[in-house]
Design a protein around this motif. Sequence first.
Motif, PDB file in Angstrom:
ATOM      1  N   SER A 101       0.907  -1.360  -0.074  1.00 23.88           N
ATOM      2  CA  SER A 101      -0.242   0.367  -0.033  1.00 23.88           C
ATOM      3  C   SER A 101       0.544   0.768   0.004  1.00 23.88           C
ATOM      4  CB  SER A 101      -0.385   0.025   1.222  1.00 23.88           C
ATOM      5  OG  SER A 101      -1.171   1.279   1.380  1.00 23.88           O
ATOM      6  N   THR A 102       0.375   2.431  -0.981  1.00 24.75           N
ATOM      7  CA  THR A 102       1.188   3.953  -0.655  1.00 24.75           C
ATOM      8  C   THR A 102       0.331   4.155  -0.429  1.00 24.75           C
ATOM      9  OG1 THR A 102      -0.288   4.154  -2.826  1.00 24.75           O
ATOM     10  CG2 THR A 102       1.970   3.192  -3.093  1.00 24.75           C
ATOM     11  N   ARG A 103      -0.658   4.359   1.044  1.00 24.24           N
ATOM     12  CA  ARG A 103      -1.035   5.318   1.618  1.00 24.24           C
ATOM     13  C   ARG A 103      -0.792   5.620   3.159  1.00 24.24           C
ATOM     14  NH1 ARG A 103      -7.497   3.094   0.391  1.00 24.24           N
ATOM     15  NH2 ARG A 103      -7.521   3.653  -1.858  1.00 24.24           N
ATOM     16  N   ARG A 104      -0.713   6.852   3.427  1.00 25.87           N
ATOM     17  CA  ARG A 104      -0.223   6.882   4.703  1.00 25.87           C
ATOM     18  C   ARG A 104      -1.108   5.879   6.002  1.00 25.87           C
ATOM     19  NH1 ARG A 104      -0.530  14.093   5.038  1.00 25.87           N
ATOM     20  NH2 ARG A 104       0.418  14.323   2.579  1.00 25.87           N
ATOM     21  N   TRP A 105      -1.757   5.792   6.044  1.00 27.80           N
ATOM     22  CA  TRP A 105      -2.291   4.786   6.579  1.00 27.80           C
ATOM     23  C   TRP A 105      -1.603   3.334   7.377  1.00 27.80           C
ATOM     24  CZ3 TRP A 105      -3.874  -0.258   6.100  1.00 27.80           C
ATOM     25  CH2 TRP A 105      -4.029  -0.526   4.717  1.00 27.80           C
ATOM     26  N   SER A 106      -1.256   3.127   5.772  1.00 25.08           N
ATOM     27  CA  SER A 106       0.248   1.668   5.985  1.00 25.08           C
ATOM     28  C   SER A 106       1.118   1.696   6.912  1.00 25.08           C
ATOM     29  CB  SER A 106      -0.067   1.239   5.064  1.00 25.08           C
ATOM     30  OG  SER A 106       0.487   1.937   4.020  1.00 25.08           O
ATOM     31  N   ARG A 107       1.931   2.701   6.559  1.00 24.06           N
ATOM     32  CA  ARG A 107       2.373   2.855   7.745  1.00 24.06           C
ATOM     33  C   ARG A 107       2.593   3.110   9.169  1.00 24.06           C
ATOM     34  NH1 ARG A 107       7.891   3.177   6.854  1.00 24.06           N
ATOM     35  NH2 ARG A 107       8.179   2.624   4.932  1.00 24.06           N
ATOM     36  N   ALA A 108       1.761   3.954   9.276  1.00 25.16           N
ATOM     37  CA  ALA A 108       0.547   3.468  10.278  1.00 25.16           C
ATOM     38  C   ALA A 108       0.189   3.012  10.894  1.00 25.16           C
ATOM     39  CB  ALA A 108       0.116   4.819  10.818  1.00 25.16           C
ATOM     40  N   LEU A 112       2.006   0.395  14.516  1.00 27.02           N
ATOM     41  CA  LEU A 112       1.014   0.422  15.457  1.00 27.02           C
ATOM     42  C   LEU A 112       1.323  -1.447  15.352  1.00 27.02           C
ATOM     43  CD1 LEU A 112      -1.599   1.075  17.597  1.00 27.02           C
ATOM     44  CD2 LEU A 112      -3.355   0.071  15.185  1.00 27.02           C
ATOM     45  N   PHE A 113       1.842  -2.176  15.069  1.00 30.53           N
ATOM     46  CA  PHE A 113       2.207  -3.792  15.341  1.00 30.53           C
ATOM     47  C   PHE A 113       3.398  -3.939  15.833  1.00 30.53           C
ATOM     48  CE2 PHE A 113      -0.970  -4.349  11.606  1.00 30.53           C
ATOM     49  CZ  PHE A 113      -1.915  -5.453  11.991  1.00 30.53           C
ATOM     50  N   LEU A 114       4.297  -3.046  15.394  1.00 31.30           N
ATOM     51  CA  LEU A 114       5.174  -3.277  16.082  1.00 31.30           C
ATOM     52  C   LEU A 114       5.531  -2.786  17.702  1.00 31.30           C
ATOM     53  CD1 LEU A 114       7.719  -1.136  14.005  1.00 31.30           C
ATOM     54  CD2 LEU A 114       7.026  -3.395  14.053  1.00 31.30           C
ATOM     55  N   ILE A 115       4.087  -1.910  18.182  1.00 26.85           N
ATOM     56  CA  ILE A 115       4.174  -0.936  19.783  1.00 26.85           C
ATOM     57  C   ILE A 115       3.482  -2.924  20.697  1.00 26.85           C
ATOM     58  CG2 ILE A 115       2.572   0.084  21.317  1.00 26.85           C
ATOM     59  CD1 ILE A 115       2.893   2.674  18.743  1.00 26.85           C
ATOM     60  N   ALA A 116       2.570  -3.432  19.531  1.00 22.12           N
ATOM     61  CA  ALA A 116       2.486  -4.449  20.111  1.00 22.12           C
ATOM     62  C   ALA A 116       3.033  -5.816  20.508  1.00 22.12           C
ATOM     63  CB  ALA A 116       0.973  -5.222  19.019  1.00 22.12           C
ATOM     64  N   ILE A 117       3.733  -5.647  19.450  1.00 19.74           N
ATOM     65  CA  ILE A 117       5.108  -6.846  19.935  1.00 19.74           C
ATOM     66  C   ILE A 117       6.261  -6.475  21.116  1.00 19.74           C
ATOM     67  CG2 ILE A 117       7.513  -7.903  19.167  1.00 19.74           C
ATOM     68  CD1 ILE A 117       6.864  -7.364  16.432  1.00 19.74           C
ATOM     69  N   VAL A 118       6.438  -4.870  21.434  1.00 18.46           N
ATOM     70  CA  VAL A 118       7.067  -4.582  22.457  1.00 18.46           C
ATOM     71  C   VAL A 118       6.143  -5.030  24.140  1.00 18.46           C
ATOM     72  CG1 VAL A 118       8.259  -2.857  23.886  1.00 18.46           C
ATOM     73  CG2 VAL A 118       7.739  -2.745  21.034  1.00 18.46           C
ATOM     74  N   LEU A 119       5.056  -4.695  23.435  1.00 19.32           N
ATOM     75  CA  LEU A 119       3.832  -4.950  24.610  1.00 19.32           C
ATOM     76  C   LEU A 119       3.695  -5.906  25.516  1.00 19.32           C
ATOM     77  CD1 LEU A 119       1.466  -2.151  24.197  1.00 19.32           C
ATOM     78  CD2 LEU A 119       2.747  -2.105  25.164  1.00 19.32           C
ATOM     79  N   PRO A 120       3.541  -6.520  26.945  1.00 22.50           N
ATOM     80  CA  PRO A 120       3.780  -7.644  27.285  1.00 22.50           C
ATOM     81  C   PRO A 120       2.503  -8.279  27.325  1.00 22.50           C
ATOM     82  CG  PRO A 120       3.925  -6.060  29.278  1.00 22.50           C
ATOM     83  CD  PRO A 120       4.337  -5.168  28.397  1.00 22.50           C
TER      84      PRO A 120
END
Length: 278
Positions: A101-108, A112-120
């Motif tokens: 995807s080339t839209r801005r929401w894809s990177r956001a 968000l998924f990266l943050i979910a990896i960090v959270l216990p």
Amino acid sequence: MFRYTKLSALREVGFWIVALLYLAPFYLLVTISLKGDQESVSSSPLALPTAPSLDNFTKVLTATGNSNVVLGLVNSVIITAGSILLLVLLGSLTGYVIARSTRRWSRAVYYLFLIAIVLPTQLGTVPLYIGARTLGLTGTPWGMILLYSGMLMPLAIFLYAGFFRGLGTEYEEAAAIDGASRTQIFFRIVLPLMSPATGTVAILAGLIVWNDFFTSLIFLGGSKAQTLPVAMYYYIGSLVSQWNQIFAIVIISMIPILAFYLFAQKRFIQGFAGGLKG
């Protein structure tokens, strides 16, 4: 041209020492599991068994009740395999959409998924249990498959998205020109090219799900769907002094996941390196 120097010899000796240190626990597991009840108590843990026997493995495999090893093994295989299948299917689709995807929401969404990896994940145990109990998913392997898939989905998407970003679009464009649909392009062209990432997701998820004790104890404790780590917990509680049988069940739990890792280790290394590079 390579020259074997004193420094090379010291490195080789150091590697052998480290290898022996890593193999020491496996040596103890095997030797003690092959000893009888009397010999395991009277002899040194480092001593080889005088009369090696597989009786300990027979005893733990024929146990019944909460310590039913065979039932726990079957449940672990079902839950682990089901979780891997869901993670590969949904994680690859989501990672592909985010990467292409080339839209801005894809990177956001990716961050968000990266943050979910960090959270216990333990932070959400109580609401997850309440929701699973309300839906009737506690005490069932299918509920655990959905739970583990949701918990590990951010990791799968992270690895797949990193790989998809490093994959060129030439094959996809050629297939689109030939009249292939997006679904055909993904399942027939893109997903087969992602076998290293798929191997990485399968091994990481398999290790986590197979060895998980806390989540299985909370959601499956006392039910017939309990996994092998939970069955081991009940077994150790009743046989705390019979380490020969305890080590036998540990070896039984190691064999399936170790065989799976050895089978797919090449894909695992390729996929993890490629995911970090992406």
